[in-house]
Enzyme design. Sequence first.
Site, PDB file in Angstrom:
ATOM      1  CB  CYS A  88      -0.920  -0.008   1.220  1.00 35.47           C
ATOM      2  SG  CYS A  88      -2.151  -1.323   1.120  1.00 35.47           S
ATOM      3  N   PRO A  89       0.498   2.258  -0.734  1.00 32.74           N
ATOM      4  CG  PRO A  89       0.453   4.503  -1.505  1.00 32.74           C
ATOM      5  CD  PRO A  89       1.329   3.482  -0.777  1.00 32.74           C
TER       6      PRO A  89
END
Length: 89
Positions: free
Chosen positions: A19-20
């Site tokens: 992530c992201p």
Amino acid sequence: MSHPFPRPDASLDLTGLTCPGPILGAKQVVDGLAPGQVLRLLSDCPGTRDDLFAWAKQTGNEVVGAEPRADGSVAYYLRRGRAGPIANH
């Protein structure tokens, strides 16, 4: 037996990204879909689920399902907008 998830109009495999990354990739693809179309996003990042639901809520999109896979990843089904029900193809 029919598949419980809608047939995707696009698919994106972002396994291996943290992530992201999965959310940014999903945004790029979903932004190019027509309202009501579905993206199947594959991710093995543990934070994707919470990030994806929060992003969908903020952007008016919808997570219509999540399917754990044998390889440890999850297939998330994202609908562009909140149009009516999706028919399986």
